[in-house]
Write an enzyme that holds these catalytic residues in place. Structure first.
Site, PDB file in Angstrom:
ATOM      1  N   CYS A  62       0.832  -1.207   0.000  1.00 56.19           N
ATOM      2  CA  CYS A  62       0.000   0.000   0.000  1.00 56.19           C
ATOM      3  C   CYS A  62       0.868   1.259   0.000  1.00 56.19           C
ATOM      4  O   CYS A  62       2.044   1.222   0.363  1.00 56.19           O
ATOM      5  CB  CYS A  62      -0.904   0.013   1.238  1.00 56.19           C
ATOM      6  SG  CYS A  62      -2.029  -1.403   1.304  1.00 56.19           S
ATOM      7  N   ASP A 174       5.376  -1.849 -17.573  1.00 58.21           N
ATOM      8  CA  ASP A 174       4.094  -1.843 -16.865  1.00 58.21           C
ATOM      9  C   ASP A 174       3.440  -0.463 -16.945  1.00 58.21           C
ATOM     10  O   ASP A 174       2.890   0.032 -15.964  1.00 58.21           O
ATOM     11  CB  ASP A 174       4.285  -2.255 -15.402  1.00 58.21           C
ATOM     12  CG  ASP A 174       2.969  -2.684 -14.739  1.00 58.21           C
ATOM     13  OD1 ASP A 174       2.032  -3.070 -15.474  1.00 58.21           O
ATOM     14  OD2 ASP A 174       2.879  -2.633 -13.504  1.00 58.21           O
TER      15      ASP A 174
END
Length: 331
Positions: A62, A174
């Site tokens: 996170c 990505d």
């Protein structure tokens, strides 16, 4: 004539050598030390990684908002667990971002290793990710046509730096809307370099297939062939997101998904249908001539055959005239 040809050859050779040396100098000057930060300090800065400070969640952890001394606001990514993939991505991110620096690439301020927890500290991007802006609660309402083109241009500039000005070139691997971050002025920066690789160092045997469904180029998905054109494909998907306001892959039934590229392609090349599939937020404010130009660029980027896709430099030159001067273009 012979002397003239020798002069031309010598001049070109000298310029090429100078360009090569200049690029090497750019790379060397971009190297900078990344601070090793104290874990306890980062715990305090993020209120012990409290939920109220969470900015988002990714594949390996996170991201939290933190405030350091001097009221410096930062984003702290916590990578939990000690699996090999997470460790490798952490190392790649630190090594790569310590060597490259560009206005359209996120700045890594520091890192911390504490037991199995690894932390990466970045500059804070106040408006979050492009994905959140486009597909979150606001549904792109803050993004005008010109802002969308500015974001595309910024992303293209960051990608061009990786492909053309880093030696060896860097393939992001990505690129997607969640990895394009926006500051309070909607300046866009590429982020999340954990999967990035240096062009020419990969082959089918030593590279693991990675990426995000909907953004992965077909030749990489099917054959494991990875080049800078794989990033160009992903950029084309992001460009379509900006145009259409749709996600790259959408559920149309409980067990059935639809690719945005497959759905949009027949309509992108039909000038009578194209205006009808544009994001309603910008539909009435788009110059049709510019819309057709951007759609044409997107179509080229997502061609199944890599050799048909443009270089990121060509894309950049196509977008610059569509962005107002005050937003970094030449319109």
């Amino acid at each position: 004539m012979i002397l003239f040809l020798l002069y031309i050859y010598h001049r070109n050779y000298r310029h090429k050598s100078q360009d090569k040396n200049n690029h090497t100098i750019i790379s060397n000057c971009s190297k900078r030390s990344i601070s090793i930060m104290d874990h306890k300090t980062l715990e305090l800065a993020t209120d012990n990684f409290g939920d109220s400070n969470m900015l988002g969640a990714g594949g390996f952890g996170c991201v939290y908002k933190g405030k350091l001394e001097g009221n410096l606001c930062v984003a702290v990514k916590r990578l939990s667990g000690g699996n090999l993939d997470a460790i490798k991505e952490f190392q790649t991110e630190v090594e790569l971002l310590s060597k490259i620096q560009h206005p359209n690439i996120i700045t890594l301020l520091g890192y911390s290793i504490h037991s199995d927890t690894r932390l990466l500290i970045y500059e804070l991007m106040e408006f979050g990710s492009l994905e959140t802006q486009l597909h979150g609660p606001s549904r792109g309402s803050a993004l005008t046509w010109h802002l969308r083109m500015k974001i595309a241009l910024d992303a293209a500039r960051g990608l061009e730096y990786l492909h053309e000005h880093c030696h060896p070139p860097v393939i992001h691997r990505d690129l997607k809307s969640s990895n394009i971050l926006l500051d309070s002025d909607f300046n866009a920066k590429l982020s999340d370099f954990g999967l990035a690789i240096l062009d020419g160092t990969q082959n089918k045997n030593n590279i693991k297939l990675s990426g995000t469904l909907g953004y992965v180029a077909p030749e990489y998905l099917l054959d494991g062939k990875l080049t800078d054109k794989s990033d160009v494909y992903a950029f084309g998907v992001v460009l379509l997101e900006l145009l259409l306001g749709r996600k790259p892959v959408e559920k149309i039934a409980p067990a059935q998904c639809q690719s945005m590229v497959t759905w949009a392609m027949p309509q992108l090349t039909d000038r009578t249908k194209l205006p009808n599939i544009v994001d309603p937020v910008i539909r009435n404010s788009v110059d049709l001539k510019h819309l057709y130009q951007v759609a044409a660029v997107a179509v080229l980027c997502v061609q199944p055959e890599p050799s048909y896709r443009p270089l990121i430099t060509d894309i950049l030159h196509s977008l610059v005239p569509l962005v107002p001067v005050e937003l970094g273009g030449t319109l």
